[in-house]
Design a protein around this motif. Structure first.
Motif, PDB file in Angstrom:
ATOM      1  N   SER A   1       1.757  -1.745  13.592  1.00 54.25           N
ATOM      2  CA  SER A   1       0.605  -1.765  12.697  1.00 54.25           C
ATOM      3  C   SER A   1       1.086  -1.926  11.258  1.00 54.25           C
ATOM      4  N   ARG A   2       0.156  -2.305  10.401  1.00 54.08           N
ATOM      5  CA  ARG A   2       0.439  -2.478   8.978  1.00 54.08           C
ATOM      6  C   ARG A   2      -0.787  -2.063   8.171  1.00 54.08           C
ATOM      7  N   ALA A   3      -0.558  -1.591   6.948  1.00 53.32           N
ATOM      8  CA  ALA A   3      -1.639  -1.372   5.984  1.00 53.32           C
ATOM      9  C   ALA A   3      -1.331  -2.227   4.761  1.00 53.32           C
ATOM     10  N   PHE A   4      -2.187  -3.219   4.507  1.00 56.50           N
ATOM     11  CA  PHE A   4      -1.971  -4.158   3.411  1.00 56.50           C
ATOM     12  C   PHE A   4      -2.941  -3.864   2.271  1.00 56.50           C
ATOM     13  N   GLU A   5      -2.445  -3.857   1.040  1.00 54.50           N
ATOM     14  CA  GLU A   5      -3.337  -3.762  -0.112  1.00 54.50           C
ATOM     15  C   GLU A   5      -4.014  -5.109  -0.328  1.00 54.50           C
ATOM     16  N   VAL A   6      -5.299  -5.062  -0.632  1.00 52.43           N
ATOM     17  CA  VAL A   6      -6.087  -6.286  -0.812  1.00 52.43           C
ATOM     18  C   VAL A   6      -6.057  -6.680  -2.289  1.00 52.43           C
ATOM     19  N   VAL A   7      -5.752  -7.944  -2.535  1.00 54.92           N
ATOM     20  CA  VAL A   7      -5.632  -8.430  -3.912  1.00 54.92           C
ATOM     21  C   VAL A   7      -6.909  -9.108  -4.378  1.00 54.92           C
ATOM     22  N   GLY A   8      -7.532  -9.923  -3.530  1.00 56.83           N
ATOM     23  CA  GLY A   8      -8.689 -10.719  -3.942  1.00 56.83           C
ATOM     24  C   GLY A   8     -10.006 -10.152  -3.448  1.00 56.83           C
TER      25      GLY A   8
ATOM     26  N   ALA B   1     -11.222  -5.855  -3.562  1.00 61.23           N
ATOM     27  CA  ALA B   1      -9.873  -5.850  -4.113  1.00 61.23           C
ATOM     28  C   ALA B   1      -9.437  -4.417  -4.391  1.00 61.23           C
ATOM     29  N   ASN B   2      -8.147  -4.162  -4.199  1.00 55.42           N
ATOM     30  CA  ASN B   2      -7.499  -2.866  -4.402  1.00 55.42           C
ATOM     31  C   ASN B   2      -7.701  -1.914  -3.225  1.00 55.42           C
ATOM     32  N   SER B   3      -8.506  -2.319  -2.231  1.00 58.80           N
ATOM     33  CA  SER B   3      -8.609  -1.532  -1.011  1.00 58.80           C
ATOM     34  C   SER B   3      -7.368  -1.786  -0.149  1.00 58.80           C
ATOM     35  N   PHE B   4      -7.272  -1.018   0.943  1.00 54.36           N
ATOM     36  CA  PHE B   4      -6.235  -1.272   1.928  1.00 54.36           C
ATOM     37  C   PHE B   4      -6.898  -1.577   3.262  1.00 54.36           C
ATOM     38  N   VAL B   5      -6.379  -2.576   3.961  1.00 53.48           N
ATOM     39  CA  VAL B   5      -6.834  -2.857   5.318  1.00 53.48           C
ATOM     40  C   VAL B   5      -5.750  -2.384   6.279  1.00 53.48           C
ATOM     41  N   VAL B   6      -6.150  -1.581   7.260  1.00 53.51           N
ATOM     42  CA  VAL B   6      -5.217  -1.062   8.253  1.00 53.51           C
ATOM     43  C   VAL B   6      -5.366  -1.926   9.501  1.00 53.51           C
TER      44      VAL B   6
END
Length: 213
Positions: free
Chosen positions: A120-127, A136-141
Motif C-alpha cells: 500500500s501507499r499514501a500519496f500527497e495530492v498536489v493538484g 490538493a494537500n490531501s492524502f490518498v491511501v
C-alpha cells in the motif's frame, strides 16, 4: 487533514489525550494550536485533522500506529491486518517516480485499519483535478492494483514513465485499435486525457482519502 468514516475520531482523540497525559479537550486544543470548538466539530462530524495528529505524535514521540489502531477495553477484539503504508509527500514524489529502491526504507510508515493488503501507499495530492472528491494537500491511501483487473471508473494513482504521478479516474478504451486508458477528471476545469498502457509503471487504487481541512 480529515479522516471521514474511516477511523473513529472520538476514540482517536481519547487515545491521544491519554498518551499526552491530559484530560480535557481544552488542553488538547492548546497543544494542537486550534480552537476548542474545532475539536467539538471533529467529534460531531467524525473527522479529524490528520496532519495535526501526525505532528503532535512526532513532537512528543508517540507511536501514531497505536493512536490509530490500538483497541480500547470497551471495543470488541477484532483481527486487524497491520500493514506498513509508506507516506509519500509531494517533495519526494519525483524521486519516487524515478524508482529509487532505497527511498521506501527511509519513509515513515503507518497502519491504516481500512487497508487489507501488504502492499500500500499514501500519496500527497498536489493538484485539484479531482476536486471536490479529492483536494490538493490531501492524502490518498491506496492498495496496489493491476492494469488488467482495476475496476472501471476507479480513482487511481498512476506512476507514469513519462508524466510522473497522476491521479485520475481510469476508464478502458473500448477501441480495438487503441492500447490506452482514458483518464478523466472530476473537476470539469481540467480536460480528460489518455495514457498508453506501456507508459504505466505502477497503478494504485485509491481506497480512502485523508481530507485536507
Amino acid at each position: 487533514m480529515q479522516v471521514k468514516k474511516s477511523l473513529n475520531a472520538n476514540l482517536i482523540l481519547k487515545r491521544l489525550k491519554k498518551a499526552l497525559h491530559i484530560n480535557t479537550d481544552i488542553e488538547l486544543s492548546k497543544l494542537l494550536n486550534i480552537k476548542p470548538n474545532t475539536i467539538s466539530t471533529w467529534k460531531k462530524r467524525d473527522t479529524l485533522d490528520f496532519n495535526a495528529i501526525i505532528s503532535i505524535c512526532n513532537l512528543h514521540e508517540i507511536d501514531l500506529n497505536k493512536i490509530l489502531t490500538e483497541k480500547s477495553h470497551n471495543e470488541k477484539s477484532t483481527n486487524i491486518f497491520l500493514n506498513d503504508t509508506p507516506l509519500i509527500k509531494r517533495e519526494i514524489q519525483f524521486e519516487y517516480c524515478l524508482g529509487n529502491e532505497d527511498l521506501l526504507n527511509s519513509l515513515p510508515k503507518y497502519h491504516f485499519p481500512f487497508i487489507q493488503t501488504k502492499i500500500s501507499r499514501a500519496f500527497e495530492v498536489v493538484g485539484n483535478n479531482m476536486k471536490p472528491i479529492i483536494n490538493a494537500n490531501s492524502f490518498v491511501v491506496c492498495e496496489v492494483s493491476d492494469i488488467n483487473t482495476i475496476e472501471e471508473n476507479a480513482i487511481a494513482v498512476i506512476i507514469s514513465k513519462t508524466k510522473g504521478l497522476i491521479i485520475n479516474r481510469i476508464q478502458k478504451n473500448n477501441s480495438p485499435l487503441e492500447n490506452n486508458f482514458i483518464l478523466s477528471n472530476d473537476n470539469t476545469f481540467f480536460k480528460n486525457t489518455s495514457i498508453d498502457i506501456d507508459d504505466i509503471k505502477e497503478i494504485w487504487t485509491v481506497k480512502n482519502v485523508l481530507i485536507t481541512m
